[in-house]
Design a protein around this motif. Structure first.
Motif, PDB file in Angstrom:
ATOM      1  N   LEU A  33       1.036  -0.898   0.225  1.00 39.40           N
ATOM      2  CA  LEU A  33      -0.292  -0.012   0.178  1.00 39.40           C
ATOM      3  C   LEU A  33       0.536   1.104  -0.241  1.00 39.40           C
ATOM      4  N   GLN A  34       0.719   2.217  -1.502  1.00 33.32           N
ATOM      5  CA  GLN A  34       1.585   3.509  -1.158  1.00 33.32           C
ATOM      6  C   GLN A  34       0.734   3.839  -0.943  1.00 33.32           C
ATOM      7  N   GLN A  35       0.971   4.829   0.409  1.00 32.85           N
ATOM      8  CA  GLN A  35       0.015   6.607   1.214  1.00 32.85           C
ATOM      9  C   GLN A  35      -1.313   6.096   0.262  1.00 32.85           C
ATOM     10  N   VAL A  36      -1.567   4.886   0.879  1.00 34.85           N
ATOM     11  CA  VAL A  36      -3.097   5.115   0.621  1.00 34.85           C
ATOM     12  C   VAL A  36      -4.047   5.698   1.365  1.00 34.85           C
ATOM     13  N   GLY A  37      -5.187   6.196   1.303  1.00 37.80           N
ATOM     14  CA  GLY A  37      -5.995   6.788   1.825  1.00 37.80           C
ATOM     15  C   GLY A  37      -7.381   7.218   0.886  1.00 37.80           C
ATOM     16  N   THR A  84      -8.926   7.081  -2.063  1.00 40.93           N
ATOM     17  CA  THR A  84      -8.907   8.286  -2.794  1.00 40.93           C
ATOM     18  C   THR A  84      -8.273   8.609  -3.163  1.00 40.93           C
ATOM     19  N   ALA A  85      -6.608   8.277  -2.138  1.00 39.60           N
ATOM     20  CA  ALA A  85      -5.068   8.365  -2.941  1.00 39.60           C
ATOM     21  C   ALA A  85      -4.251   7.272  -3.239  1.00 39.60           C
ATOM     22  N   GLY A  86      -3.507   7.717  -3.488  1.00 37.11           N
ATOM     23  CA  GLY A  86      -2.040   6.769  -2.962  1.00 37.11           C
ATOM     24  C   GLY A  86      -2.788   5.392  -4.248  1.00 37.11           C
TER      25      GLY A  86
END
Lengths: 277, 289
Positions: A33-37, A84-86
């Protein structure tokens, strides 16, 4: 009843792949998971900037108070909602049978027998019952329910239903099994038994697990990596590594080593709660 | 820490039931017997009362026939009444079959297509809330075939409970199971076949039991409206005809047949429902108390 007590099956009978678990730090990467938001309806931040690398053989617990985004993180990994992010990246791409899921409720189809319930992931991939009979039988024997293939869910106790749910999750030999507070609704005696049996199961088939829980004791007993999370907004605070070797059993549960790890995890959780307040 | 073995403690003899237990068993036994005896008793009292009422008041049989007279007429007119019963039964069962196909078909269509539901559901409701007696005369103007007209009228009455219940059932699937199907990449068809239709089965069967009774009512009402005699006349027509001739015993005999038919349809559908659900659904399970 416990699958820990079952004799080891001869390898030729076995239809499920049995993977070797390497020590922490030597495991090949499975997904990331890379900087998931995740922001709901443009305003509520359920999860903020979460980065996590999952390696083959990891038993990861997501530990935190309600609203810390642990279930949201699990749903994102499961592909039930989109970040919604990452981004979420699988090593070598994600295939159809790569995921097994166990929810808080057993989530069995009441109109189908135990064997038919475990057959479901295969049925949805267009396989016939006869072709995967071996896998289904082995999955049921792994969870100690060999004699219950023809029973209906209503005939089983809460703990046994959960075992069916676990058998269904591992029958396709998934690369990753997600568990969302699977034992939270069970009594403590059953929960301890299922914890022990789950570890014995992992020892035998070498599965990778992400396990959501709000219990410090459960997370320390089960996992080698604990991700401590905080609420409002949901985010990762720190990671606690549980170095105690597997196999772990009831002796470990009453050992000073266990108590010490619980204390470390509790303190981390308290820091997480403190930051939120 | 010490643990004491309590398993060797003396226990009361488990074979002699205490007084509380005996009373409970007796109550259960009385309940079992009363379930059959009470309705039978009420039935006998009603029949005897009816008979005495007629005899003591010397009521002529064209006003109110005695139960004996009704049975006598039933036997005497059996050939004619049985033919009429077959006609009514045929229309009823065909209407029910079409109601099942139409009701389930529309429910699946509405479930799969929001636009179809938005467009057509209001008309299904309008069709349902308009009394069939007021639509039937129009139907018989436009539909030449008398049989088709009867069938259409009965269908209009019977299909709605199946549509409404099946729609509810298709939308009542467990959310976690839906998620699970998504995770395993189920197609729309697979979700319908393996998840939604089985979930909807108990709801559908509930609707079917209502529709069974309604299709009989629909068939009878349509016959009344259609009115014309000749070949293929059902029980409702026989009642009308008998009333013109002041033949009250035959009216009662035909009425008896209609009532029995309704009960048999309901019992048959209840049994079907029990057989399909007995393995897993709460409604068909007996609980130990």
């Amino acid at each position: 009843m416990g699958w820990a007590a079952l004799p080891t099956l001869p390898m030729r009978m076995s239809d499920l792949i049995h993977r070797q678990i390497l020590p922490l730090g030597h495991r090949p990467k499975l997904m990331q998971l890379q900087q998931v938001g995740k922001v709901f309806e443009g305003s509520v931040t359920a999860l903020h900037d979460m980065s996590l690398a999952v390696h083959e053989g990891d038993f990861i617990s997501l530990l935190g108070p309600s609203g810390c985004g642990k279930s949201t993180a699990l749903r994102l990994v499961a592909g039930l909602s989109t970040p919604t992010a990452g981004r979420i990246q699988w090593e070598g791409g994600k295939g159809a049978g790569d995921l097994g899921v166990v929810f808080q409720e057993p989530t069995l189809m009441p109109w189908a027998t135990v064997a038919e319930n475990v057959f479901l992931p295969f049925r949805l991939r267009g396989k016939s019952l006869a072709a995967v009979k071996g896998e289904i039988d082995e999955a049921l024997s792994l969870v100690g329910l060999s004699g219950f293939a023809g029973s209906y869910p209503r005939e089983l106790s809460g703990g046994m239903k959960m075992r069916v749910s676990i058998a269904r999750a591992l029958v396709t030999n998934p690369r990753l099994i997600l568990m969302d507070e699977p034992f939270a609704a069970l009594d403590e005696i059953t929960r301890h038994k299922l914890n022990t049996d789950l570890l014995a199961l992992r020892e035998r088939i070498g599965c990778t697990v992400i396990f959501v829980t709000h219990s410090v004791f459960e997370s320390v007993f089960l996992s080698d990596r604990i991700i401590v999370m905080a609420a409002r907004p949901g985010r990762v605070i720190e990671e606690v590594t549980v170095t105690a070797p597997y196999p772990r059993d009831e002796v470990f549960r009453t050992s000073p080593d266990y108590a010490a790890h619980c204390q470390v995890a509790s303190l981390a959780l308290r820091r997480a709660m403190g930051e939120a307040a | 820490m010490t643990a004491t073995d309590l398993s060797k403690a003396p226990a009361a003899n488990p074979l002699t039931p205490d007084r509380e237990e005996a009373r409970r068993l007796r109550a259960a036994r009385i309940d079992r017997v009363a379930k059959w005896v009470l309705p039978a008793l009420v039935f006998v009292i009603m029949i005897v009362g009816w008979d005495r009422l007629v005899v003591w008041n010397e009521i002529p049989h064209y006003i109110l026939p005695s139960p004996g007279k009704v049975i006598e007429t039933l036997v005497k007119d059996w050939a004619m009444l049985f033919d009429a019963l077959l006609v009514t039964l045929q229309i009823t069962l065909m209407a029910l079959a079409v109601a099942v196909v139409g009701g389930v078909g529309l429910a699946v269509l509405f479930n799969q297509s929001r636009f179809a539901e938005m467009s057509f559901y209001p008309y299904a409701v309008i069709l349902q809330v308009t009394p069939v007696v007021s639509i039937a005369p129009l139907i018989f103007i436009y539909v030449d075939n008398r049989m088709a007209g009867l069938l259409l009228s009965a269908w209009i009455v019977a299909f709605f409970p199946i549509l409404a219940n099946t729609t509810l059932g298709l939308n009542s699937t467990d959310h976690n199971l839906r998620d699970l199907f998504r995770i395993y990449g189920a197609s729309r068809w697979q979700r319908l076949r393996y998840l939604q239709l089985p979930s909807a089965l108990p709801y559908f069967l509930g609707g079917l039991r209502i529709a069974g009774g309604l299709s009989l009512i629909g068939a009878i009402v349509a016959e009344y409206v259609a009115g014309t005699g000749g070949i293929g006349s059902g029980l409702a027509f026989r009642i009308l005809e008998a009333s013109y001739r002041l033949n009250a015993p035959r009216m009662f005999a035909a009425l008896l047949l209609i009532a029995v038919t309704g009960v048999v349809i309901f019992a048959g559908l209840s049994f079907l429902s029990y057989m399909l659900l007995r393995k897993w659904h709460e409604s068909a399970l007996k609980r130990e108390t």
